[in-house]
Design a protein around this motif. Sequence first.
Motif, PDB file in Angstrom:
ATOM      1  N   GLN A  18       0.919  -1.269   0.000  1.00  0.00           N
ATOM      2  CA  GLN A  18      -0.053   0.009   0.170  1.00  0.00           C
ATOM      3  C   GLN A  18       0.881   1.302   0.023  1.00  0.00           C
ATOM      4  OE1 GLN A  18      -3.253  -0.195  -0.453  1.00  0.00           O
ATOM      5  NE2 GLN A  18      -3.501   1.907  -0.715  1.00  0.00           N
ATOM      6  N   PHE A  19       1.866   1.319   0.661  1.00  0.00           N
ATOM      7  CA  PHE A  19       2.831   2.404   0.740  1.00  0.00           C
ATOM      8  C   PHE A  19       3.458   2.605  -0.689  1.00  0.00           C
ATOM      9  CE2 PHE A  19       6.926   4.284   1.343  1.00  0.00           C
ATOM     10  CZ  PHE A  19       7.000   5.202   2.082  1.00  0.00           C
ATOM     11  N   VAL A  20       3.779   1.604  -1.256  1.00  0.00           N
ATOM     12  CA  VAL A  20       4.515   1.694  -2.625  1.00  0.00           C
ATOM     13  C   VAL A  20       3.486   2.162  -3.550  1.00  0.00           C
ATOM     14  CG1 VAL A  20       5.079   0.154  -4.709  1.00  0.00           C
ATOM     15  CG2 VAL A  20       6.184  -0.064  -2.252  1.00  0.00           C
ATOM     16  N   LEU A  21       2.232   1.828  -3.472  1.00  0.00           N
ATOM     17  CA  LEU A  21       1.174   2.534  -4.158  1.00  0.00           C
ATOM     18  C   LEU A  21       0.643   3.622  -4.116  1.00  0.00           C
ATOM     19  CD1 LEU A  21      -1.307  -0.661  -4.495  1.00  0.00           C
ATOM     20  CD2 LEU A  21       0.176   0.140  -6.161  1.00  0.00           C
ATOM     21  N   LEU A  25       5.810   4.629  -6.138  1.00  0.00           N
ATOM     22  CA  LEU A  25       7.149   4.209  -6.162  1.00  0.00           C
ATOM     23  C   LEU A  25       7.091   3.302  -7.579  1.00  0.00           C
ATOM     24  CD1 LEU A  25       8.388   3.780  -2.520  1.00  0.00           C
ATOM     25  CD2 LEU A  25       8.619   5.749  -4.093  1.00  0.00           C
ATOM     26  N   THR A  26       7.933   3.439  -8.439  1.00  0.00           N
ATOM     27  CA  THR A  26       8.189   2.626  -9.606  1.00  0.00           C
ATOM     28  C   THR A  26       9.481   2.323  -9.764  1.00  0.00           C
ATOM     29  OG1 THR A  26       8.233   4.435 -11.105  1.00  0.00           O
ATOM     30  CG2 THR A  26       6.286   3.480 -10.595  1.00  0.00           C
ATOM     31  N   VAL A  27       9.943   1.202 -10.498  1.00  0.00           N
ATOM     32  CA  VAL A  27      11.034   0.763 -11.098  1.00  0.00           C
ATOM     33  C   VAL A  27      11.317   0.920 -12.397  1.00  0.00           C
ATOM     34  CG1 VAL A  27      12.924  -0.925 -11.006  1.00  0.00           C
ATOM     35  CG2 VAL A  27      11.387  -0.782  -8.904  1.00  0.00           C
ATOM     36  N   GLU A  28      12.065   1.702 -12.808  1.00  0.00           N
ATOM     37  CA  GLU A  28      12.343   2.077 -14.325  1.00  0.00           C
ATOM     38  C   GLU A  28      13.472   1.044 -14.832  1.00  0.00           C
ATOM     39  OE1 GLU A  28       9.959   4.007 -15.766  1.00  0.00           O
ATOM     40  OE2 GLU A  28       9.101   4.665 -13.925  1.00  0.00           O
ATOM     41  N   ALA A  29      13.449   1.079 -16.263  1.00  0.00           N
ATOM     42  CA  ALA A  29      14.518   0.176 -16.614  1.00  0.00           C
ATOM     43  C   ALA A  29      15.844   0.825 -16.516  1.00  0.00           C
ATOM     44  CB  ALA A  29      14.444   0.023 -18.215  1.00  0.00           C
ATOM     45  N   SER A  30      15.958   1.956 -16.363  1.00  0.00           N
ATOM     46  CA  SER A  30      17.111   2.811 -16.210  1.00  0.00           C
ATOM     47  C   SER A  30      17.636   2.472 -14.568  1.00  0.00           C
ATOM     48  CB  SER A  30      17.167   4.175 -16.293  1.00  0.00           C
ATOM     49  OG  SER A  30      16.211   4.779 -15.560  1.00  0.00           O
ATOM     50  N   GLN A  76      12.977   2.787   1.178  1.00  0.00           N
ATOM     51  CA  GLN A  76      13.844   3.090   2.499  1.00  0.00           C
ATOM     52  C   GLN A  76      13.927   4.766   2.099  1.00  0.00           C
ATOM     53  OE1 GLN A  76      17.019   0.451   2.534  1.00  0.00           O
ATOM     54  NE2 GLN A  76      16.202  -0.680   3.945  1.00  0.00           N
ATOM     55  N   GLU A  77      14.306   5.143   1.133  1.00  0.00           N
ATOM     56  CA  GLU A  77      14.687   6.551   0.838  1.00  0.00           C
ATOM     57  C   GLU A  77      13.468   7.268   1.191  1.00  0.00           C
ATOM     58  OE1 GLU A  77      16.190   6.701  -3.235  1.00  0.00           O
ATOM     59  OE2 GLU A  77      18.006   5.455  -2.726  1.00  0.00           O
ATOM     60  N   ARG A  78      12.377   7.077   0.568  1.00  0.00           N
ATOM     61  CA  ARG A  78      10.976   7.903   0.715  1.00  0.00           C
ATOM     62  C   ARG A  78      10.708   7.624   2.044  1.00  0.00           C
ATOM     63  NH1 ARG A  78       8.194  11.924  -1.713  1.00  0.00           N
ATOM     64  NH2 ARG A  78       6.090  11.693  -0.908  1.00  0.00           N
TER      65      ARG A  78
END
Length: 108
Positions: A18-21, A25-30, A76-78
């Motif tokens: 839920q926190f991620v949503l 927060l997303t993970v990009e190809a880069s 963690q950063e967020r």
Amino acid sequence: QMRESAEERVRRGLVLRQFVLEEKLTVEASDVDAAVDKRLDSFGEDEDLRERLRTIFTQGDGLLAINNEVLMEKVQERIEAVVTGNAPDLDALEVAAIATEADESEEE
């Protein structure tokens, strides 16, 4: 006791999801590429080994592991940014991202 432990893991997982949503927060190809490159740096100059490892890290379970690792770093950063009061406003970030995409589309 095993049941309580399992229930606690499920609760933590749901809260984390839920926190991620909510924090978008997303993970990009880069992000994945940077994480793979960082991991490969520790394997020296053997290009054949590095390419085999790159293949492992960018497919199947290896890719899943790298994605999870990057996502957990972002979590963690967020959390740190939120706790210290340094978190940027998500709505402002979204507006800026949309504006950047629009500018890039106009350039094409």
